[in-house]
Scaffold this motif. Structure first.
Motif, PDB file in Angstrom:
ATOM      1  N   LEU A 130       0.904  -1.217   0.035  1.00  0.00           N
ATOM      2  CA  LEU A 130      -0.057  -0.067   0.675  1.00  0.00           C
ATOM      3  C   LEU A 130       1.113   1.543  -0.227  1.00  0.00           C
ATOM      4  CD1 LEU A 130      -3.016   0.784   0.783  1.00  0.00           C
ATOM      5  CD2 LEU A 130      -2.687   0.927   3.012  1.00  0.00           C
ATOM      6  N   ALA A 131       0.854   2.156  -1.235  1.00  0.00           N
ATOM      7  CA  ALA A 131       1.015   3.081  -1.248  1.00  0.00           C
ATOM      8  C   ALA A 131       0.662   3.870  -2.095  1.00  0.00           C
ATOM      9  CB  ALA A 131       3.188   2.881  -1.883  1.00  0.00           C
ATOM     10  N   ASP A 132       0.714   5.245  -1.575  1.00  0.00           N
ATOM     11  CA  ASP A 132       0.617   6.157  -3.164  1.00  0.00           C
ATOM     12  C   ASP A 132       1.459   7.747  -2.874  1.00  0.00           C
ATOM     13  OD1 ASP A 132      -0.901   7.666  -4.938  1.00  0.00           O
ATOM     14  OD2 ASP A 132      -1.963   5.697  -5.330  1.00  0.00           O
ATOM     15  N   THR A 133       0.515   9.019  -3.052  1.00  0.00           N
ATOM     16  CA  THR A 133       1.077  10.174  -3.061  1.00  0.00           C
ATOM     17  C   THR A 133       0.669  11.243  -2.507  1.00  0.00           C
ATOM     18  OG1 THR A 133       0.666  10.494  -5.445  1.00  0.00           O
ATOM     19  CG2 THR A 133       3.077   9.914  -4.794  1.00  0.00           C
ATOM     20  N   SER A 134      -0.654  10.590  -2.178  1.00  0.00           N
ATOM     21  CA  SER A 134      -2.239  11.182  -1.652  1.00  0.00           C
ATOM     22  C   SER A 134      -2.549  10.173  -0.483  1.00  0.00           C
ATOM     23  CB  SER A 134      -2.793  11.867  -2.293  1.00  0.00           C
ATOM     24  OG  SER A 134      -3.616  11.213  -2.869  1.00  0.00           O
ATOM     25  N   ARG A 135      -3.225  11.199   0.135  1.00  0.00           N
ATOM     26  CA  ARG A 135      -4.679  10.572   1.440  1.00  0.00           C
ATOM     27  C   ARG A 135      -5.813  10.204   0.792  1.00  0.00           C
ATOM     28  NH1 ARG A 135      -4.833  10.567   6.538  1.00  0.00           N
ATOM     29  NH2 ARG A 135      -1.988  10.761   7.778  1.00  0.00           N
ATOM     30  N   GLN A 136      -5.901  10.430  -0.275  1.00  0.00           N
ATOM     31  CA  GLN A 136      -7.580  10.571  -1.258  1.00  0.00           C
ATOM     32  C   GLN A 136      -7.062   9.135  -2.012  1.00  0.00           C
ATOM     33  OE1 GLN A 136     -10.068  12.216  -0.148  1.00  0.00           O
ATOM     34  NE2 GLN A 136     -10.560  11.157  -1.835  1.00  0.00           N
ATOM     35  N   ALA A 137      -5.768   9.228  -2.740  1.00  0.00           N
ATOM     36  CA  ALA A 137      -5.794   8.089  -3.534  1.00  0.00           C
ATOM     37  C   ALA A 137      -5.700   6.837  -2.726  1.00  0.00           C
ATOM     38  CB  ALA A 137      -4.160   8.034  -4.406  1.00  0.00           C
ATOM     39  N   LEU A 138      -5.458   6.687  -1.726  1.00  0.00           N
ATOM     40  CA  LEU A 138      -5.529   5.564  -1.003  1.00  0.00           C
ATOM     41  C   LEU A 138      -6.967   4.720   0.055  1.00  0.00           C
ATOM     42  CD1 LEU A 138      -2.071   6.426   0.594  1.00  0.00           C
ATOM     43  CD2 LEU A 138      -2.891   3.962  -0.757  1.00  0.00           C
ATOM     44  N   ILE A 139      -8.023   6.227  -0.884  1.00  0.00           N
ATOM     45  CA  ILE A 139      -9.337   6.068  -1.022  1.00  0.00           C
ATOM     46  C   ILE A 139      -9.517   4.948  -1.646  1.00  0.00           C
ATOM     47  CG2 ILE A 139     -11.656   6.358   0.009  1.00  0.00           C
ATOM     48  CD1 ILE A 139     -10.709   9.178   1.275  1.00  0.00           C
ATOM     49  N   TYR A 140     -10.066   4.249  -1.376  1.00  0.00           N
ATOM     50  CA  TYR A 140     -10.286   3.156  -2.912  1.00  0.00           C
ATOM     51  C   TYR A 140     -11.830   2.672  -3.095  1.00  0.00           C
ATOM     52  CZ  TYR A 140      -5.406   0.678  -2.864  1.00  0.00           C
ATOM     53  OH  TYR A 140      -3.965   0.479  -2.787  1.00  0.00           O
ATOM     54  N   ASP A 141     -11.755   3.232  -4.695  1.00  0.00           N
ATOM     55  CA  ASP A 141     -13.691   3.116  -5.004  1.00  0.00           C
ATOM     56  C   ASP A 141     -13.590   2.075  -5.680  1.00  0.00           C
ATOM     57  OD1 ASP A 141     -12.740   2.992  -7.515  1.00  0.00           O
ATOM     58  OD2 ASP A 141     -13.488   4.858  -8.450  1.00  0.00           O
ATOM     59  N   ILE A 142     -14.915   1.135  -5.618  1.00  0.00           N
ATOM     60  CA  ILE A 142     -15.470   0.252  -6.251  1.00  0.00           C
ATOM     61  C   ILE A 142     -14.811  -0.480  -7.823  1.00  0.00           C
ATOM     62  CG2 ILE A 142     -17.492   1.262  -8.079  1.00  0.00           C
ATOM     63  CD1 ILE A 142     -19.179  -0.918  -6.438  1.00  0.00           C
ATOM     64  N   GLU A 143     -14.274   1.218  -7.808  1.00  0.00           N
ATOM     65  CA  GLU A 143     -13.486  -0.413  -9.380  1.00  0.00           C
ATOM     66  C   GLU A 143     -12.083  -1.230  -8.595  1.00  0.00           C
ATOM     67  OE1 GLU A 143     -14.531  -0.605 -12.078  1.00  0.00           O
ATOM     68  OE2 GLU A 143     -16.401   0.364 -11.572  1.00  0.00           O
ATOM     69  N   LYS A 144     -11.156   0.779  -8.032  1.00  0.00           N
ATOM     70  CA  LYS A 144     -10.449  -0.277  -7.879  1.00  0.00           C
ATOM     71  C   LYS A 144     -10.402  -1.207  -6.406  1.00  0.00           C
ATOM     72  CE  LYS A 144      -7.030   3.195  -7.231  1.00  0.00           C
ATOM     73  NZ  LYS A 144      -6.443   4.336  -6.167  1.00  0.00           N
ATOM     74  N   LEU A 145     -11.622  -1.566  -6.156  1.00  0.00           N
ATOM     75  CA  LEU A 145     -11.740  -2.610  -5.237  1.00  0.00           C
ATOM     76  C   LEU A 145     -12.048  -4.129  -5.513  1.00  0.00           C
ATOM     77  CD1 LEU A 145     -13.766  -1.144  -2.525  1.00  0.00           C
ATOM     78  CD2 LEU A 145     -11.083  -2.011  -2.486  1.00  0.00           C
ATOM     79  N   LYS A 146     -13.123  -4.015  -7.356  1.00  0.00           N
ATOM     80  CA  LYS A 146     -12.938  -5.050  -7.969  1.00  0.00           C
ATOM     81  C   LYS A 146     -11.981  -6.080  -8.207  1.00  0.00           C
ATOM     82  CE  LYS A 146     -17.176  -3.097 -10.573  1.00  0.00           C
ATOM     83  NZ  LYS A 146     -17.478  -2.702 -11.482  1.00  0.00           N
ATOM     84  N   ARG A 147     -12.103  -7.408  -8.469  1.00  0.00           N
ATOM     85  CA  ARG A 147     -11.309  -8.422  -8.679  1.00  0.00           C
ATOM     86  C   ARG A 147     -12.021  -9.213  -8.974  1.00  0.00           C
ATOM     87  NH1 ARG A 147      -8.795  -4.702  -7.743  1.00  0.00           N
ATOM     88  NH2 ARG A 147      -6.859  -4.734  -6.957  1.00  0.00           N
ATOM     89  N   PRO A 148     -11.284 -10.663  -9.753  1.00  0.00           N
ATOM     90  CA  PRO A 148     -12.946 -10.957 -10.073  1.00  0.00           C
ATOM     91  C   PRO A 148     -12.147 -12.100 -10.054  1.00  0.00           C
ATOM     92  CG  PRO A 148     -10.253 -10.965 -11.581  1.00  0.00           C
ATOM     93  CD  PRO A 148     -10.265 -10.189 -10.908  1.00  0.00           C
TER      94      PRO A 148
END
Ligand code: SF4
Ligand code: SF4
Length: 173
Positions: A130-148
């Motif tokens: 888990l790494a990113d450049t902002s706090r906002q980017a680490l709030i995962y939305d539905i598209e980021k959370l989906k996995r087959p």
């Protein structure tokens, strides 16, 4: 008055040579020992079905999301990391999430969401980084959370095995 008699140090000792040679001996012994340091990230952590990584939303083979937006995981989450807005759908399940966010900075990887879900729609993946450049980017939305579902199958099998164990132990007690 007490006079403390000190040992007269040799030149060898005054140059700290015994300590230097002792230190070098420790270093030389360590050089040839088996290495136990993991060279991360080149050598990633070993994961398996028991690994409780970040939660992910299961997508069925027909590309539909399993979540029925019941909100149980949101209530179960002790870190208040999950935010869900539901919506009506024409599908058989009638409801699905319009918005499903997980604040990964809040998530403590406890797995309560996975346990609370009646649809096996949220599972603990083996994703640990888990790494990113902002706090906002680490709030995962539905598209980021989906996995087959295929990528979470091992975890699903493990969860079923655990549940079967509980069922068996409650039926025998
Ligand atoms: S793993 Fe725990 S903290 Fe993270 S979203 Fe699920 S319930 Fe919340
Ligand atoms: S992931 Fe599961 S518990 Fe959470 S809202 Fe969807 S169906 Fe309900």
């Amino acid at each position: 008055m007490v006079i403390v008699k000190r040992k007269q140090l040799s030149l060898f000792e005054r140059l700290y040579l015994p300590e230097i040679f002792r230190g070098l001996g420790v270093t030389m012994r360590a050089i040839f020992r088996r290495k136990i340091t993991r060279q991360y990230p080149e050598e990633p952590l070993v994961t398996n079905a028991v690994t409780r990584g970040q939660p992910r939303l299961v997508v069925n083979e027909d590309d539909t999301i399993r979540c029925v937006s019941c909100g149980l995981c949101e209530i179960a989450c002790p870190a208040y990391a999950i935010t869900i807005d539901g919506q009506e759908t024409e599908r058989f399940i009638e409801r699905e999430p319009e918005r499903f966010d997980i604040d990964m900075l809040r998530c403590i990887l406890c797995g309560f969401c996975e346990e609370a879900c009646p649809k096996d729609a949220i599972l603990m993946s083996n994703e640990l980084e888990l790494a990113d450049t902002s706090r906002q980017a680490l709030i995962y939305d539905i598209e980021k959370l989906k996995r087959p579902v295929s990528s979470l199958q091992d975890r699903l099998d493990y969860v079923y095995k655990l549940n079967n164990r509980w069922q068996n132990s409650s039926s025998t007690s």
